[in-house]
Motif scaffolding. Sequence first.
Motif, PDB file in Angstrom:
ATOM      1  N   ALA A 282       0.863  -1.180   0.000  1.00 30.26           N
ATOM      2  CA  ALA A 282       0.000   0.000   0.000  1.00 30.26           C
ATOM      3  C   ALA A 282       0.902   1.235   0.000  1.00 30.26           C
ATOM      4  CB  ALA A 282      -0.902  -0.017   1.228  1.00 30.26           C
ATOM      5  N   PRO A 283       0.354   2.431  -0.183  1.00 30.24           N
ATOM      6  CA  PRO A 283       1.174   3.636  -0.089  1.00 30.24           C
ATOM      7  C   PRO A 283       1.964   3.662   1.225  1.00 30.24           C
ATOM      8  CG  PRO A 283      -0.954   4.195  -0.986  1.00 30.24           C
ATOM      9  CD  PRO A 283      -1.033   2.759  -0.580  1.00 30.24           C
ATOM     10  N   GLU A 284       3.236   3.960   1.125  1.00 25.73           N
ATOM     11  CA  GLU A 284       4.117   3.893   2.289  1.00 25.73           C
ATOM     12  C   GLU A 284       3.683   4.870   3.375  1.00 25.73           C
ATOM     13  OE1 GLU A 284       8.847   4.476   3.402  1.00 25.73           O
ATOM     14  OE2 GLU A 284       8.202   4.223   1.316  1.00 25.73           O
ATOM     15  N   ARG A 285       3.765   4.413   4.621  1.00 24.57           N
ATOM     16  CA  ARG A 285       3.422   5.248   5.763  1.00 24.57           C
ATOM     17  C   ARG A 285       4.667   5.553   6.575  1.00 24.57           C
ATOM     18  NH1 ARG A 285      -2.349   3.144   8.329  1.00 24.57           N
ATOM     19  NH2 ARG A 285      -3.416   2.752   6.342  1.00 24.57           N
ATOM     20  N   THR A 286       4.629   6.656   7.286  1.00 24.29           N
ATOM     21  CA  THR A 286       5.641   6.960   8.283  1.00 24.29           C
ATOM     22  C   THR A 286       4.930   7.293   9.582  1.00 24.29           C
ATOM     23  OG1 THR A 286       5.701   9.298   7.621  1.00 24.29           O
ATOM     24  CG2 THR A 286       7.311   7.815   6.600  1.00 24.29           C
ATOM     25  N   GLY A 287       5.645   7.159  10.686  1.00 26.45           N
ATOM     26  CA  GLY A 287       5.028   7.400  11.980  1.00 26.45           C
ATOM     27  C   GLY A 287       4.335   6.167  12.498  1.00 26.45           C
ATOM     28  N   SER A 288       3.410   6.359  13.427  1.00 25.81           N
ATOM     29  CA  SER A 288       2.747   5.249  14.097  1.00 25.81           C
ATOM     30  C   SER A 288       1.272   5.177  13.739  1.00 25.81           C
ATOM     31  CB  SER A 288       2.884   5.396  15.622  1.00 25.81           C
ATOM     32  OG  SER A 288       4.232   5.233  16.023  1.00 25.81           O
ATOM     33  N   PHE A 289       0.757   3.968  13.697  1.00 29.96           N
ATOM     34  CA  PHE A 289      -0.648   3.754  13.358  1.00 29.96           C
ATOM     35  C   PHE A 289      -1.095   2.414  13.935  1.00 29.96           C
ATOM     36  CE2 PHE A 289       2.135   2.342   9.974  1.00 29.96           C
ATOM     37  CZ  PHE A 289       1.690   1.070   9.669  1.00 29.96           C
ATOM     38  N   ASP A 290      -2.395   2.285  14.163  1.00 37.73           N
ATOM     39  CA  ASP A 290      -2.971   1.042  14.649  1.00 37.73           C
ATOM     40  C   ASP A 290      -3.211   0.099  13.477  1.00 37.73           C
ATOM     41  OD1 ASP A 290      -3.075   1.704  17.384  1.00 37.73           O
ATOM     42  OD2 ASP A 290      -4.922   2.847  17.076  1.00 37.73           O
ATOM     43  N   ALA A 291      -2.940  -1.181  13.697  1.00 39.05           N
ATOM     44  CA  ALA A 291      -3.104  -2.176  12.643  1.00 39.05           C
ATOM     45  C   ALA A 291      -3.214  -3.548  13.278  1.00 39.05           C
ATOM     46  CB  ALA A 291      -1.920  -2.127  11.664  1.00 39.05           C
ATOM     47  N   GLU A 292      -3.286  -4.568  12.441  1.00 36.20           N
ATOM     48  CA  GLU A 292      -3.192  -5.949  12.886  1.00 36.20           C
ATOM     49  C   GLU A 292      -1.972  -6.569  12.221  1.00 36.20           C
ATOM     50  OE1 GLU A 292      -6.907  -7.783  11.865  1.00 36.20           O
ATOM     51  OE2 GLU A 292      -7.909  -7.060  13.688  1.00 36.20           O
ATOM     52  N   VAL A 293      -1.282  -7.445  12.948  1.00 36.86           N
ATOM     53  CA  VAL A 293      -0.104  -8.091  12.379  1.00 36.86           C
ATOM     54  C   VAL A 293      -0.243  -9.606  12.488  1.00 36.86           C
ATOM     55  CG1 VAL A 293       1.376  -6.121  12.935  1.00 36.86           C
ATOM     56  CG2 VAL A 293       1.247  -8.038  14.531  1.00 36.86           C
ATOM     57  N   GLN A 294       0.342 -10.285  11.522  1.00 32.81           N
ATOM     58  CA  GLN A 294       0.367 -11.746  11.510  1.00 32.81           C
ATOM     59  C   GLN A 294       1.813 -12.184  11.415  1.00 32.81           C
ATOM     60  OE1 GLN A 294      -2.639 -13.497   8.990  1.00 32.81           O
ATOM     61  NE2 GLN A 294      -1.444 -15.379   8.678  1.00 32.81           N
ATOM     62  N   LEU A 295       2.185 -13.215  12.183  1.00 28.85           N
ATOM     63  CA  LEU A 295       3.579 -13.608  12.319  1.00 28.85           C
ATOM     64  C   LEU A 295       3.887 -14.951  11.682  1.00 28.85           C
ATOM     65  CD1 LEU A 295       3.904 -12.610  16.090  1.00 28.85           C
ATOM     66  CD2 LEU A 295       4.349 -11.190  14.067  1.00 28.85           C
ATOM     67  N   ARG A 296       2.866 -15.697  11.315  1.00 33.04           N
ATOM     68  CA  ARG A 296       3.043 -16.995  10.667  1.00 33.04           C
ATOM     69  C   ARG A 296       1.919 -17.195   9.656  1.00 33.04           C
ATOM     70  NH1 ARG A 296       3.783 -18.009  16.132  1.00 33.04           N
ATOM     71  NH2 ARG A 296       5.845 -18.806  16.747  1.00 33.04           N
ATOM     72  N   ALA A 297       2.170 -18.016   8.646  1.00 35.09           N
ATOM     73  CA  ALA A 297       1.111 -18.369   7.715  1.00 35.09           C
ATOM     74  C   ALA A 297       0.013 -19.094   8.486  1.00 35.09           C
ATOM     75  CB  ALA A 297       1.656 -19.263   6.607  1.00 35.09           C
ATOM     76  N   HIS A 298      -1.219 -18.653   8.316  1.00 31.37           N
ATOM     77  CA  HIS A 298      -2.376 -19.222   9.021  1.00 31.37           C
ATOM     78  C   HIS A 298      -2.247 -19.089  10.542  1.00 31.37           C
ATOM     79  CE1 HIS A 298      -3.333 -20.774   5.098  1.00 31.37           C
ATOM     80  NE2 HIS A 298      -2.236 -21.509   5.079  1.00 31.37           N
ATOM     81  N   GLY A 299      -1.394 -18.174  11.003  1.00 26.41           N
ATOM     82  CA  GLY A 299      -1.217 -17.978  12.438  1.00 26.41           C
ATOM     83  C   GLY A 299      -2.188 -16.963  13.001  1.00 26.41           C
ATOM     84  N   GLU A 300      -2.088 -16.756  14.305  1.00 24.31           N
ATOM     85  CA  GLU A 300      -2.972 -15.829  14.999  1.00 24.31           C
ATOM     86  C   GLU A 300      -2.718 -14.396  14.541  1.00 24.31           C
ATOM     87  OE1 GLU A 300      -4.238 -14.730  19.639  1.00 24.31           O
ATOM     88  OE2 GLU A 300      -2.723 -16.261  19.214  1.00 24.31           O
ATOM     89  N   VAL A 301      -3.754 -13.586  14.597  1.00 22.23           N
ATOM     90  CA  VAL A 301      -3.653 -12.165  14.248  1.00 22.23           C
ATOM     91  C   VAL A 301      -3.609 -11.356  15.535  1.00 22.23           C
ATOM     92  CG1 VAL A 301      -4.819 -10.236  13.127  1.00 22.23           C
ATOM     93  CG2 VAL A 301      -4.822 -12.496  12.046  1.00 22.23           C
ATOM     94  N   TYR A 302      -2.688 -10.373  15.591  1.00 25.68           N
ATOM     95  CA  TYR A 302      -2.491  -9.589  16.809  1.00 25.68           C
ATOM     96  C   TYR A 302      -2.750  -8.109  16.543  1.00 25.68           C
ATOM     97  CZ  TYR A 302       0.033 -13.728  18.428  1.00 25.68           C
ATOM     98  OH  TYR A 302       0.371 -15.015  18.781  1.00 25.68           O
ATOM     99  N   PRO A 303      -3.621  -7.473  17.324  1.00 20.59           N
ATOM    100  CA  PRO A 303      -3.730  -6.015  17.229  1.00 20.59           C
ATOM    101  C   PRO A 303      -2.435  -5.386  17.725  1.00 20.59           C
ATOM    102  CG  PRO A 303      -5.016  -6.852  19.081  1.00 20.59           C
ATOM    103  CD  PRO A 303      -4.524  -8.052  18.336  1.00 20.59           C
ATOM    104  N   LEU A 330       6.803 -10.564   9.400  1.00 21.34           N
ATOM    105  CA  LEU A 330       5.723  -9.829  10.034  1.00 21.34           C
ATOM    106  C   LEU A 330       4.938  -9.155   8.913  1.00 21.34           C
ATOM    107  CD1 LEU A 330       5.622  -7.634  13.152  1.00 21.34           C
ATOM    108  CD2 LEU A 330       5.032  -6.575  10.971  1.00 21.34           C
ATOM    109  N   VAL A 331       3.635  -9.432   8.849  1.00 25.45           N
ATOM    110  CA  VAL A 331       2.783  -8.847   7.818  1.00 25.45           C
ATOM    111  C   VAL A 331       1.754  -7.954   8.498  1.00 25.45           C
ATOM    112  CG1 VAL A 331       1.146  -9.301   5.959  1.00 25.45           C
ATOM    113  CG2 VAL A 331       3.137 -10.796   6.268  1.00 25.45           C
ATOM    114  N   VAL A 332       1.620  -6.738   7.989  1.00 28.39           N
ATOM    115  CA  VAL A 332       0.759  -5.721   8.584  1.00 28.39           C
ATOM    116  C   VAL A 332      -0.514  -5.582   7.758  1.00 28.39           C
ATOM    117  CG1 VAL A 332       0.590  -3.333   9.337  1.00 28.39           C
ATOM    118  CG2 VAL A 332       2.810  -4.495   9.402  1.00 28.39           C
ATOM    119  N   TYR A 333      -1.659  -5.664   8.437  1.00 31.36           N
ATOM    120  CA  TYR A 333      -2.964  -5.557   7.788  1.00 31.36           C
ATOM    121  C   TYR A 333      -3.728  -4.352   8.326  1.00 31.36           C
ATOM    122  CZ  TYR A 333      -2.485 -10.492   6.326  1.00 31.36           C
ATOM    123  OH  TYR A 333      -2.059 -11.682   5.776  1.00 31.36           O
TER     124      TYR A 333
END
Length: 376
Positions: A282-303, A330-333
């Motif tokens: 997506a368009p690159e961001r700078t600074g801080s923002f709320d998101a969800e991250v995933q650490l493994r394929a088919h793994g748990e999603v973490y706010p 680490l994948v950011v959603y």
Amino acid sequence: MSGGVDSAVAAARAVEAGHDVTGVHLALSKNPQTYRTGARGCCTIEDSRDARRAADVIGIPFYIWDMAERFHEDVVEDFYAEYANGRTPNPCLRCNEKIKFAAVLDRAMALGFDAVATGHYARKGDDGLLRRAVDPGKDQSYVLAVLTPAQLAHSIFPLGDTPKDQVRTEAETRGLAVAQKPDSHDICFIADGDTSGFLKNRLGAKEGEIVDAASGEVLGSHDGSHQFTIGQRHGLGLKRPAADGRPRYVLSITPVDNRVQVGPREALRVDRIRTGRPVWLAPERTGSFDAEVQLRAHGEVYPARVTADGDGLTARLRKPAFGVAAGQALVVYDPDAGDGDAVLASGTIEETGGADEPASADESALSLSGTESTRG
């Protein structure tokens, strides 16, 4: 076309959508029998034949492209190197990054094609962003998050809006013999599924110590730190249980001295994760923002609260994760982006830490203000 049901149905749907489609099977080994054996949907002679038969049924031209040398250099050698350095790689991400959506796409574009269509379970939104598949159990957006925006623009995922059981039913209706072919779950280039043995054959055996992380006591020995990964519980070969009777887990791996440290599960707790330079879908961001991250394929999603500073991403998890290893992705959603979870960025994990570590001044200030900025 891997020879499995997903890529076969994806090809058939691409034809029905009006595209001029050519089927391509990737030969990833000079000697296919050294990779997985049996009809498992990847890398065997049977798979290439299944792919050809599916192409015949669909009525499209079919070719086999030899990618063995490139695959070995970019995926298999990388796999060896990462384990030798005490990291835990995901070869599927590397294959997507270096082979399917780089080498293959480059060749396809040079031959005059417009895009590569695959059987991955993911969607592209109207805004062009990569999104999770409708079937959460099959979603593969995590392993596709290494694509660049340019690669994503020339990629098609015909199965993203369909549950897997419906794909199999459709394959039956279309007369595709692979309709009930088992899915592939193991690492394709490890024939017997024995990752430890595979690494040992290449990296060799070297005796080292298994040490209690808290006391420094030597609890046992091993014949190669590359055979372990962070969070591993089984296969440690410890003959003496912990004083409290609880199981021990691998906490750290130091290849320099070939030492493996073990301890209780709570010592695996991670609240802060830092990556190397990210890939922005997506368009690159700078600074801080709320998101969800995933650490493994088919793994748990973490706010999480994610901070992007140009050189990497720092994710501070709202709830702890356990057993996170360097080398993973680490994948950011963005969970609130239009018609479903959109992938913002991905990065390779370089280090992890606990919640008691202080935030940087940038993280603290931006977290309080809630501001974020974007740049194209």
